[in-house]
Design an enzyme around this catalytic site. Structure first.
Site, short mmCIF file in Angstrom:
data_model
loop_
_atom_site.label_atom_id
_atom_site.label_comp_id
_atom_site.label_asym_id
_atom_site.label_seq_id
_atom_site.Cartn_x
_atom_site.Cartn_y
_atom_site.Cartn_z
N HIS A 123 -11.27 13.72 45.97
CA HIS A 123 -10.69 12.62 46.76
C HIS A 123 -11.08 11.30 46.11
CE1 HIS A 123 -9.32 10.25 50.09
NE2 HIS A 123 -10.52 9.74 50.28
N GLY A 178 -15.71 7.62 46.55
CA GLY A 178 -16.41 6.98 47.66
C GLY A 178 -15.88 7.50 48.98
N LYS A 179 -16.57 7.15 50.06
CA LYS A 179 -16.17 7.59 51.39
C LYS A 179 -14.80 7.02 51.75
CE LYS A 179 -20.80 8.15 53.39
NZ LYS A 179 -21.73 7.69 54.45
N SER A 180 -14.12 7.73 52.64
CA SER A 180 -12.82 7.27 53.12
C SER A 180 -12.96 5.95 53.87
CB SER A 180 -12.21 8.34 54.04
OG SER A 180 -10.95 7.94 54.50
N GLY A 181 -12.03 5.03 53.63
CA GLY A 181 -12.03 3.75 54.33
C GLY A 181 -12.73 2.62 53.60
N GLY A 211 -11.79 1.41 50.69
CA GLY A 211 -10.82 0.59 49.96
C GLY A 211 -10.58 1.02 48.53
N LYS A 212 -10.70 2.32 48.26
CA LYS A 212 -10.47 2.80 46.89
C LYS A 212 -9.04 2.53 46.43
CE LYS A 212 -11.74 6.96 47.94
NZ LYS A 212 -12.19 6.70 49.33
N SER A 213 -8.08 2.81 47.32
CA SER A 213 -6.68 2.61 46.95
C SER A 213 -6.37 1.13 46.74
CB SER A 213 -5.75 3.20 48.02
OG SER A 213 -5.89 4.61 48.09
N ASP A 265 -5.61 9.25 45.78
CA ASP A 265 -5.91 10.10 46.93
C ASP A 265 -6.37 11.49 46.49
OD1 ASP A 265 -6.29 10.51 49.66
OD2 ASP A 265 -4.36 11.51 49.85
N ARG A 294 -30.11 -2.93 39.03
CA ARG A 294 -29.95 -4.36 38.73
C ARG A 294 -29.85 -4.62 37.23
NH1 ARG A 294 -31.08 -7.66 43.05
NH2 ARG A 294 -31.52 -9.41 41.65
#
EC number: 2.7.11.-
Length: 342
Positions: free
Chosen positions: A153, A168-171, A173-175, A192, A259
């Site tokens: 995913h 990364g987790k859903s939501g 903003g990867k797309s 997706d 860093r």
């Protein structure tokens, strides 16, 4: 994202699938010499076989489950036999349940022998390509078809020629980040659902799209975006090698983030180690620009062996050494030691 998913692998493909797709993928054409239900014939192995010894009668170590390649040597051997010897040799050959027979270099096979293969339920194909070229194309095709693969995913982007797998987790903003990168001139491989394959026994991972989703993207609040139609052919890629994994994380005050970049984190995908960059998300942070720099840093390290964090560390070390060299050395003479202790 769960990076520990085990790879999947196809157990077999049909001869019909092989016949259709290899001609689309490579510059090679096949012609059928008999008509059979190729959906019932299956290829189970990626390796090929030149059955010279089997045709000559030695079948003790005959790997008949592989695709059989008949080139100049095999066909000329058959042609030099008498009619009865040829029929006997070929009847013994096709008595084994092989997936298919491929004749290379336009070598001819007597119709009587083709009929024997048809009776045994074995498809026979012919190509103009040489044995060397045919074996190269078929091996490459089967190598990919039977490779380890897994679906992840995320989004796969070609950034400055570097294959970046955005996870990364859903939501998070990867797309949206992927769309911003496309707007900046980079190419979308998949969104997706990213299909990643490990090619053969190599350390190369190749990402491609899901054929149903294709180059469509879902943007929350906007809906579905057709990247190819909106941005043109330059904005899409068919496939790309995975070279860097970027993981988007929710910002947390309690967490410690890299860093300097001296300790390169690695992640294992399908048994292959890849560099991992973890980017915390918070308002005002330009993730798109950072991913571009991640790609540029990868190119610097890959082609020039240059790592900015190591260069800065070396510069600081040199400055400290120069300052130490300028400082007067402490006196250690015997007289001064005695004066101090009087």
């Amino acid at each position: 994202m769960n990076f520990d998913q085990k790879g999947l692998k196809k157990r077999s493909i049909t001869v019909a699938y092989f016949f259709e797709h290899i001609q689309k993928r490579f510059d090679i054409k096949f012609r059928r010499l008999n008509e059979l239900d190729e959906q019932k014939c299956r290829i189970h192995e990626r390796d090929l076989h030149r059955p010279g010894l089997a045709i000559a009668g030695f079948t003790k170590l005959f790997t008949y489950k592989r695709v059989q390649i008949l080139g100049n040597t095999e066909t000329r051997y058959l042609n030099h036999l008498s009619d009865e010897e040829r029929k006997t040799a070929f009847a013994n050959f096709v008595s084994f349940r092989m997936p298919c027979i491929i004749l290379t270099s336009n070598n001819k096979l007597d119709q009587e022998l083709v009929d024997m293969a048809t009776g045994a339920g074995i498809p026979v194909f012919i190509t103009r390509c040489s044995s060397t070229k045919t074996i190269y194309y078929i091996t490459d095709f089967l190598d990919e078809e039977f490779s380890l693969y897994q679906q992840y995913h995320g989004s796969m982007i070609d950034v400055y020629g570097v294959g970046v797998l955005l996870t990364g987790k859903s939501g998070l903003g990867k797309s949206e980040v992927a769309l911003d990168l496309i707007e900046r001139g980079h190419g979308l491989v998949a969104d997706d659902v990213v299909v990643v394959k490990r090619k053969g026994e190599t350390k190369t991972l190749v990402a491609s799209r899901n054929n149903i989703i294709d180059h469509f993207m879902e943007i929350r609040g906007l809906g579905v975006v057709d990247v190819r139609q909106n941005f043109g052919i330059r904005a899409i890629r068919d496939r790309k090698e995975v070279q860097v994994v970027v993981e988007l994380l929710e910002w947390s005050k309690e967490s410690e983030y890299e860093r300097l970049g001296l300790d390169q984190k690695m992640v294992k995908l399908l048994g292959v180690d890849l560099p991992l960059v973890q980017l915390p998300i918070f308002p005002g942070k330009n993730i798109t620009a950072i991913i571009e720099v991640v790609a540029l840093n990868f190119l610097l390290k890959h082609y020039a062996g240059y790592v900015p964090a190591e260069a800065l560390t070396e510069r600081i070390r040199n400055v400290i050494n120069k300052e130490r060299a300028k400082a007067p050395a402490p006196s250690t003479s015997f007289e001064e030691y005695n004066d101090e202790n009087d």
